[in-house]
Motif scaffolding. Sequence first.
Motif, mmCIF file in Angstrom:
data_model
loop_
_atom_site.group_PDB
_atom_site.id
_atom_site.type_symbol
_atom_site.label_atom_id
_atom_site.label_comp_id
_atom_site.label_asym_id
_atom_site.label_seq_id
_atom_site.Cartn_x
_atom_site.Cartn_y
_atom_site.Cartn_z
ATOM 1 N N GLU A 42 0.858 -1.186 0.000
ATOM 2 C CA GLU A 42 0.000 0.000 0.000
ATOM 3 C C GLU A 42 0.889 1.229 0.000
ATOM 4 O OE1 GLU A 42 -3.199 0.041 -0.054
ATOM 5 O OE2 GLU A 42 -3.853 -1.963 0.580
ATOM 6 N N ARG A 43 0.557 2.165 -0.819
ATOM 7 C CA ARG A 43 1.356 3.374 -0.883
ATOM 8 C C ARG A 43 0.641 4.471 -0.070
ATOM 9 N NH1 ARG A 43 5.276 4.061 -3.995
ATOM 10 N NH2 ARG A 43 4.605 2.376 -5.362
ATOM 11 N N VAL A 44 1.100 4.647 1.138
ATOM 12 C CA VAL A 44 0.484 5.630 2.030
ATOM 13 C C VAL A 44 1.587 6.420 2.712
ATOM 14 C CG1 VAL A 44 -1.058 5.986 3.978
ATOM 15 C CG2 VAL A 44 -1.416 4.034 2.470
ATOM 16 N N GLY A 45 1.424 7.708 2.775
ATOM 17 C CA GLY A 45 2.423 8.552 3.413
ATOM 18 C C GLY A 45 2.312 8.515 4.922
ATOM 19 N N LEU A 46 3.438 8.713 5.559
ATOM 20 C CA LEU A 46 3.433 8.702 7.020
ATOM 21 C C LEU A 46 2.533 9.794 7.565
ATOM 22 C CD1 LEU A 46 4.501 7.708 9.705
ATOM 23 C CD2 LEU A 46 6.514 9.133 9.392
ATOM 24 N N THR A 47 2.602 10.940 6.956
ATOM 25 C CA THR A 47 1.761 12.046 7.395
ATOM 26 C C THR A 47 0.292 11.643 7.388
ATOM 27 O OG1 THR A 47 3.340 13.574 6.411
ATOM 28 C CG2 THR A 47 1.184 14.452 7.001
ATOM 29 N N THR A 48 -0.094 10.967 6.342
ATOM 30 C CA THR A 48 -1.489 10.566 6.211
ATOM 31 C C THR A 48 -1.868 9.564 7.289
ATOM 32 O OG1 THR A 48 -1.409 10.944 3.846
ATOM 33 C CG2 THR A 48 -3.182 9.555 4.663
ATOM 34 N N VAL A 49 -0.953 8.681 7.617
ATOM 35 C CA VAL A 49 -1.243 7.718 8.671
ATOM 36 C C VAL A 49 -1.530 8.461 9.972
ATOM 37 C CG1 VAL A 49 -0.319 5.843 10.072
ATOM 38 C CG2 VAL A 49 0.120 5.897 7.614
ATOM 39 N N TYR A 50 -0.692 9.416 10.283
ATOM 40 C CA TYR A 50 -0.919 10.201 11.494
ATOM 41 C C TYR A 50 -2.283 10.881 11.453
ATOM 42 C CZ TYR A 50 3.647 9.819 13.714
ATOM 43 O OH TYR A 50 4.764 9.356 14.373
ATOM 44 N N ARG A 51 -2.563 11.515 10.335
ATOM 45 C CA ARG A 51 -3.827 12.249 10.228
ATOM 46 C C ARG A 51 -5.017 11.315 10.360
ATOM 47 N NH1 ARG A 51 -1.973 16.446 5.987
ATOM 48 N NH2 ARG A 51 -1.803 14.601 4.714
ATOM 49 N N THR A 52 -4.919 10.180 9.699
ATOM 50 C CA THR A 52 -6.030 9.245 9.733
ATOM 51 C C THR A 52 -6.249 8.720 11.149
ATOM 52 O OG1 THR A 52 -5.526 8.603 7.474
ATOM 53 C CG2 THR A 52 -6.952 7.144 8.742
ATOM 54 N N LEU A 53 -5.161 8.393 11.814
ATOM 55 C CA LEU A 53 -5.272 7.870 13.172
ATOM 56 C C LEU A 53 -5.902 8.920 14.086
ATOM 57 C CD1 LEU A 53 -1.889 5.980 13.477
ATOM 58 C CD2 LEU A 53 -4.171 4.997 13.379
ATOM 59 N N GLN A 54 -5.484 10.140 13.910
ATOM 60 C CA GLN A 54 -6.082 11.207 14.720
ATOM 61 C C GLN A 54 -7.574 11.302 14.485
ATOM 62 O OE1 GLN A 54 -4.299 15.050 14.277
ATOM 63 N NE2 GLN A 54 -2.409 14.406 15.275
ATOM 64 N N GLY A 55 -7.930 11.232 13.216
ATOM 65 C CA GLY A 55 -9.344 11.312 12.880
ATOM 66 C C GLY A 55 -10.134 10.173 13.504
ATOM 67 N N LEU A 56 -9.611 8.976 13.368
ATOM 68 C CA LEU A 56 -10.296 7.821 13.925
ATOM 69 C C LEU A 56 -10.387 7.921 15.444
ATOM 70 C CD1 LEU A 56 -8.722 5.014 11.723
ATOM 71 C CD2 LEU A 56 -11.077 5.832 11.669
ATOM 72 N N ALA A 57 -9.323 8.434 16.027
ATOM 73 C CA ALA A 57 -9.336 8.573 17.486
ATOM 74 C C ALA A 57 -10.391 9.590 17.907
ATOM 75 C CB ALA A 57 -7.961 8.984 17.991
ATOM 76 N N ASP A 58 -10.456 10.689 17.175
ATOM 77 C CA ASP A 58 -11.454 11.707 17.501
ATOM 78 C C ASP A 58 -12.855 11.146 17.364
ATOM 79 O OD1 ASP A 58 -9.496 13.491 18.023
ATOM 80 O OD2 ASP A 58 -9.672 14.605 16.145
ATOM 81 N N ALA A 59 -13.013 10.294 16.368
ATOM 82 C CA ALA A 59 -14.331 9.714 16.135
ATOM 83 C C ALA A 59 -14.631 8.591 17.120
ATOM 84 C CB ALA A 59 -14.417 9.188 14.707
ATOM 85 N N GLY A 60 -13.660 8.257 17.933
ATOM 86 C CA GLY A 60 -13.879 7.221 18.936
ATOM 87 C C GLY A 60 -13.805 5.816 18.373
ATOM 88 N N GLU A 61 -13.331 5.675 17.159
ATOM 89 C CA GLU A 61 -13.279 4.344 16.562
ATOM 90 C C GLU A 61 -12.028 3.585 16.963
ATOM 91 O OE1 GLU A 61 -14.229 4.053 12.454
ATOM 92 O OE2 GLU A 61 -15.440 5.860 12.491
ATOM 93 N N ILE A 62 -11.030 4.293 17.380
ATOM 94 C CA ILE A 62 -9.844 3.606 17.869
ATOM 95 C C ILE A 62 -9.436 4.183 19.214
ATOM 96 C CG2 ILE A 62 -9.012 3.058 15.563
ATOM 97 C CD1 ILE A 62 -6.982 5.296 15.882
ATOM 98 N N ASP A 63 -8.517 3.491 19.791
ATOM 99 C CA ASP A 63 -8.100 3.713 21.145
ATOM 100 C C ASP A 63 -6.679 4.241 21.137
ATOM 101 O OD1 ASP A 63 -9.217 3.483 23.505
ATOM 102 O OD2 ASP A 63 -8.393 1.522 23.969
ATOM 103 N N VAL A 64 -6.406 5.224 21.942
ATOM 104 C CA VAL A 64 -5.054 5.752 22.010
ATOM 105 C C VAL A 64 -4.492 5.522 23.396
ATOM 106 C CG1 VAL A 64 -3.608 7.744 21.576
ATOM 107 C CG2 VAL A 64 -5.800 7.547 20.427
ATOM 108 N N MET A 65 -3.278 5.029 23.455
ATOM 109 C CA MET A 65 -2.627 4.877 24.747
ATOM 110 C C MET A 65 -1.309 5.618 24.675
ATOM 111 S SD MET A 65 -1.799 1.456 26.942
ATOM 112 C CE MET A 65 -0.631 0.862 25.724
ATOM 113 N N ARG A 66 -0.980 6.303 25.725
ATOM 114 C CA ARG A 66 0.267 7.071 25.740
ATOM 115 C C ARG A 66 1.149 6.546 26.849
ATOM 116 N NH1 ARG A 66 0.843 11.995 25.788
ATOM 117 N NH2 ARG A 66 -0.178 12.690 27.669
ATOM 118 N N PRO A 67 1.915 5.536 26.566
ATOM 119 C CA PRO A 67 2.770 4.963 27.598
ATOM 120 C C PRO A 67 3.881 5.935 27.964
ATOM 121 C CG PRO A 67 3.224 3.955 25.473
ATOM 122 C CD PRO A 67 2.108 4.900 25.267
ATOM 123 N N PRO A 68 4.427 5.786 29.154
ATOM 124 C CA PRO A 68 5.478 6.682 29.629
ATOM 125 C C PRO A 68 6.624 6.805 28.639
ATOM 126 C CG PRO A 68 4.749 5.265 31.404
ATOM 127 C CD PRO A 68 4.046 4.797 30.175
ATOM 128 N N GLY A 69 6.862 5.787 27.872
ATOM 129 C CA GLY A 69 7.937 5.847 26.881
ATOM 130 C C GLY A 69 7.795 7.013 25.937
#
Lengths: 132, 132
Positions: A42-69
């Motif tokens: 799949e040809r997808v830019g890293l920037t787009t992955v970030y944007r898409t993940l943010q969108g999905l997270a905002d929409a509540g479709e995915i889960d975000v965890m921010r480990p201490p790392g």
Amino acid sequence: MSESSTAVRNTRQRSAVSALLGEMEGFHSAQDLHAMLRQRGERVGLTTVYRTLQGLADAGEIDVMRPPGGEHLYRRCSEGHHHHLVCRVCGRTVEVAGPAVESWAERVAAQHGYADVSHTLEIFGTCPTCVR
Amino acid sequence: MSESSTAVRNTRQRSAVSALLGEMEGFHSAQDLHAMLRQRGERVGLTTVYRTLQGLADAGEIDVMRPPGGEHLYRRCSEGHHHHLVCRVCGRTVEVAGPAVESWAERVAAQHGYADVSHTLEIFGTCPTCVR
DNA sequence: GCGTTTTTGACAATCATTATCGTTACCACG
DNA sequence: CGTGGTAACGATAATGATTGTCAAAAACGC
């Protein structure tokens, strides 16, 4: 510009990210996901992955965890609100629900007059395997 | 090396950071604290501020909050374990204790065989003033 | 098809935090 | 009161994930 058409468009890239998340188990970083997409051809830019993940997270479709790392981890999660029990050695993760915690948080916030309440909760421990 | 000399030395810089935290209200970033120390004429390196804050945090003497914004915030906290109710608009913070949550987390972790349990919990909302 | 508007994506920029490593200063012991 | 060993310091460079930029490409309504 009469209407604010918040038209979300259906793109190949968005589908690819979403599909990948559907097949994955566990948490993965944006960069991980991006690498996997490339491996698949799949040809997808890293920037787009970030944007898409943010969108999905905002929409509540995915889960975000921010480990201490410091790296953000994403995961397609079961519907509804829940939290995570993470092994601090091997990273194994268990989804846990805590209705009591939800209502407690709501109640505490209300007591102080806070509205529009949300919360984040992560539990860290050493899992049975790593405890030896 | 008969003794594990975890000798923590008493330095001017450590005292300065600790003292500053004692006088401050609310959360501040490492860089904030560093700037304040310089204003006071204290000569402390930024690196040292980070190190000292980490040390204090490990020792449980201060509190670390990691807001979505990404910057770590530190604060001298009351003894014992507690959590924070933060206004997402103005940042006003209330310390809250939740014994029920503590035991719940312990119990859930134990059920899954996890040991050496800790957890992080932040509640976000809009405070009465900002709700208006 | 066509035009408009969102979306994409390669690349640069940001920025908090961490690593490096020679120098400084604490402190225990004689 | 010196002195040696060692932890701590600190200026600077490095790191590395995330975000901004902006021209080009793709979607969608008509």
